[in-house]
Design an enzyme around this catalytic site. Structure first.
Site, PDB file in Angstrom:
ATOM      1  N   GLU A   1     -10.930   8.284  -8.955  1.00 47.28           N
ATOM      2  CA  GLU A   1     -11.399   7.540  -7.777  1.00 47.28           C
ATOM      3  C   GLU A   1     -12.751   6.895  -8.089  1.00 47.28           C
ATOM      4  O   GLU A   1     -13.617   7.529  -8.701  1.00 47.28           O
ATOM      5  CB  GLU A   1     -11.521   8.523  -6.613  1.00 47.28           C
ATOM      6  N   HIS A   2     -12.900   5.637  -7.685  1.00 48.40           N
ATOM      7  CA  HIS A   2     -14.121   4.861  -7.933  1.00 48.40           C
ATOM      8  C   HIS A   2     -14.402   4.728  -9.430  1.00 48.40           C
ATOM      9  O   HIS A   2     -15.551   4.545  -9.837  1.00 48.40           O
ATOM     10  CB  HIS A   2     -15.331   5.479  -7.200  1.00 48.40           C
ATOM     11  N   THR A   3     -13.367   4.863 -10.207  1.00 46.70           N
ATOM     12  CA  THR A   3     -13.516   4.668 -11.650  1.00 46.70           C
ATOM     13  C   THR A   3     -13.092   3.254 -12.050  1.00 46.70           C
ATOM     14  O   THR A   3     -13.482   2.779 -13.107  1.00 46.70           O
ATOM     15  CB  THR A   3     -12.642   5.664 -12.439  1.00 46.70           C
TER      16      THR A   3
ATOM     17  N   GLY B   1      -5.852   1.441   7.371  1.00 45.28           N
ATOM     18  CA  GLY B   1      -7.089   2.219   7.342  1.00 45.28           C
ATOM     19  C   GLY B   1      -6.907   3.656   6.907  1.00 45.28           C
ATOM     20  O   GLY B   1      -7.771   4.498   7.138  1.00 45.28           O
TER      21      GLY B   1
ATOM     22  N   GLU C   1     -10.063 -10.190  -2.078  1.00 44.78           N
ATOM     23  CA  GLU C   1     -10.979  -9.218  -1.459  1.00 44.78           C
ATOM     24  C   GLU C   1     -12.435  -9.640  -1.674  1.00 44.78           C
ATOM     25  O   GLU C   1     -13.251  -9.614  -0.749  1.00 44.78           O
ATOM     26  CB  GLU C   1     -10.792  -7.823  -2.074  1.00 44.78           C
TER      27      GLU C   1
ATOM     28  N   ASP D   1      -5.772  -0.963  -6.692  1.00 52.13           N
ATOM     29  CA  ASP D   1      -4.802  -1.089  -5.597  1.00 52.13           C
ATOM     30  C   ASP D   1      -3.814  -2.226  -5.848  1.00 52.13           C
ATOM     31  O   ASP D   1      -2.606  -2.071  -5.664  1.00 52.13           O
ATOM     32  CB  ASP D   1      -5.533  -1.344  -4.266  1.00 52.13           C
TER      33      ASP D   1
HETATM   34  C1  GLA Z   1     -10.563   1.215  -2.846  1.00 51.91           C
HETATM   35  C2  GLA Z   1     -10.697   0.030  -3.790  1.00 51.91           C
HETATM   36  C3  GLA Z   1     -10.234   0.398  -5.205  1.00 51.91           C
HETATM   37  C4  GLA Z   1     -10.892   1.674  -5.692  1.00 51.91           C
HETATM   38  C5  GLA Z   1     -10.789   2.766  -4.638  1.00 51.91           C
HETATM   39  C6  GLA Z   1     -11.560   3.992  -5.016  1.00 51.91           C
HETATM   40  O1  GLA Z   1      -9.225   1.539  -2.635  1.00 51.91           O
HETATM   41  O2  GLA Z   1      -9.945  -1.056  -3.328  1.00 51.91           O
HETATM   42  O3  GLA Z   1     -10.492  -0.679  -6.084  1.00 51.91           O
HETATM   43  O4  GLA Z   1     -12.215   1.447  -6.083  1.00 51.91           O
HETATM   44  O5  GLA Z   1     -11.256   2.335  -3.377  1.00 51.91           O
HETATM   45  O6  GLA Z   1     -11.005   4.599  -6.128  1.00 51.91           O
END
Ligand code: GLA
Length: 387
Positions: free
Chosen positions: A33-35, A121, A160, A172
């Protein structure tokens, strides 16, 4: 959600003619996550829920007539309008159309009606499902399907960034475009190489618990998190002018320690989480290869802790759901997606499943006055044309 439902609305709201129908899924993420925007690894899969859209060229030069079936909202706009529509859902259509034009697709006016069953959401990326679905449709209708899957995913990400105010990574859109039923995917976000991992955890299942706390990434601290990571990379690069540091992927634990004083506590904590997460994704890959789901679960709990304490993207309700999982002996549990609300993803042994769900509903309801929503994860296919 089925084709006939979307088609009936398309016919009713426009000129009675039918178009083509496309679908793209939302996603889950096992770990990582957030990588993505830090050049690291992610481990997503598409789900069996998503967005379905019927689309058709309407013969105009650049007028788009759009109907959001679930919201019962109609918006017409011109692709040449520099501001585009105001409705947030319509901005995805406007944005992706302009991004596909940049890729050489001669997009003209079109009609579109769409609906979805991916919860909004909840951190399952309903927005990427929209972008991928619309990109797929425009590529098919106007672009002779010449735009590659990667370029469609990147066009979704650019939508985005350029039209929706979220400086997201690629996970995503990648998952929504490339998903494959029954498979998770390990993506290296720096090289863009990826691998399909058949995911059939014998004796376990994945379930999402949706806190129903509203998750909104636009204008959220999501962009601040990204900035913190970039600050740390910059500080490390300044200390090591001889090296090449583009993202936290290029940075070591030692280098992070060296700049601890310079970057300050907050940015330090953010980067610490990301470096740990990078290691955890690789540990999970090894564990999956060995069928060691207990290890996978252990890493998920560590990720939750990091997201909650160091990255600070959790909330009280998600921490509470995570605690219940721990108490019920659930193998792994963590907040999923961007954070600030949404769901936890839980790896649960089949024999504990019933009790866990009942317990989570009861305890959550007692504390917050409503039950969490429960989504059993079914890993489905990526973007496709249905008819
Ligand atoms: C959201 C962003 C992704 C990713 C996640 C965290 O979903 O759209 O690109 O950064 O957060 O892993």
């Amino acid at each position: 959600m089925d084709i006939e439902f979307v088609r009936s609305r398309f016919i009713k709201h426009f000129d009675g003619k039918t178009g083509n129908v496309y679908a793209s899924p939302g996603r889950i993420n096992l770990i990582g996550e957030h990588t993505d925007y830090n050049g690291g690894f992610v481990f997503p899969g598409a789900v069996d829920k998503g967005i379905m859209a019927e689309m058709r060229a309407n013969g105009t030069e650049d007028t788009v007539m759009a109907y959001a079936i679930d919201l019962k909202d109609r918006v017409d706009f011109k692709l040449s309008d520099p501001n585009g529509p105001r409705a947030s859902w319509a901005r995805y259509i406007y944005g992706i159309a302009l991004e596909m034009k940049k890729l050489g697709v001669p997009v003209k006016g079109f009609n579109i009606a769409f609906a979805g069953d991916v919860p909004l959401g909840a951190g399952m990326s309903s927005s990427a499902a929209m972008e991928s679905c619309f990109a797929y449709g425009l590529n098919d209708i106007f672009g002779e399907n010449k735009v590659s899957q990667w370029d469609m995913a990147l066009a979704g990400q650019a939508t985005e960034h350029n039209y929706c105010g979220v400086n997201c990574g690629i996970m995503d859109q990648f998952a929504s475009v490339f998903g494959k039923a029954g498979c998770l995917m390990r993506l290296d976000c720096r090289s863009r190489e990826f691998e399909y991992f058949p995911f059939k955890p014998d004796g376990y299942r994945l379930v999402l618990l949706d806190s129903v706390v509203k998750h909104q990434l636009a204008g959220s601290p999501y962009n601040d998190r990204r900035r913190s990571c970039e600050n740390v990379v910059k500080a490390i690069a300044e200390k090591h002018p001889e090296g090449k540091y583009e993202t936290l992927r290029d940075c070591t634990w030692e280098e992070l320690e060296e700049v601890k004083e310079i970057v300050g506590d907050e940015d330090y904590k953010r980067a610490k989480f990301v470096l740990g997460e990078k290691d955890r994704v690789l540990a999970v890959c090894d564990a999956l290869n060995e069928g060691d789901y207990e290890k996978v679960g252990e890493m998920m709990y560590k990720t939750h802790e990091g997201l909650s304490k160091d990255y600070e993207v959790s909330c009280e309700e998600l921490d509470f759901l995570n605690e219940i999982a721990k108490e019920d002996g659930v193998t792994g549990s963590r907040i999923m997606g961007g954070g600030f609300g949404g769901c936890t993803i839980n790896l649960v042994r089949n024999d504990l499943y019933k009790n866990f769900i009942a317990d989570a509903k009861k305890c959550f309801n007692e504390k917050y006055g409503h039950e969490p929503k429960v989504y059993d994860v079914v890993i489905g296919d990526g973007s496709r044309k249905l008819c």
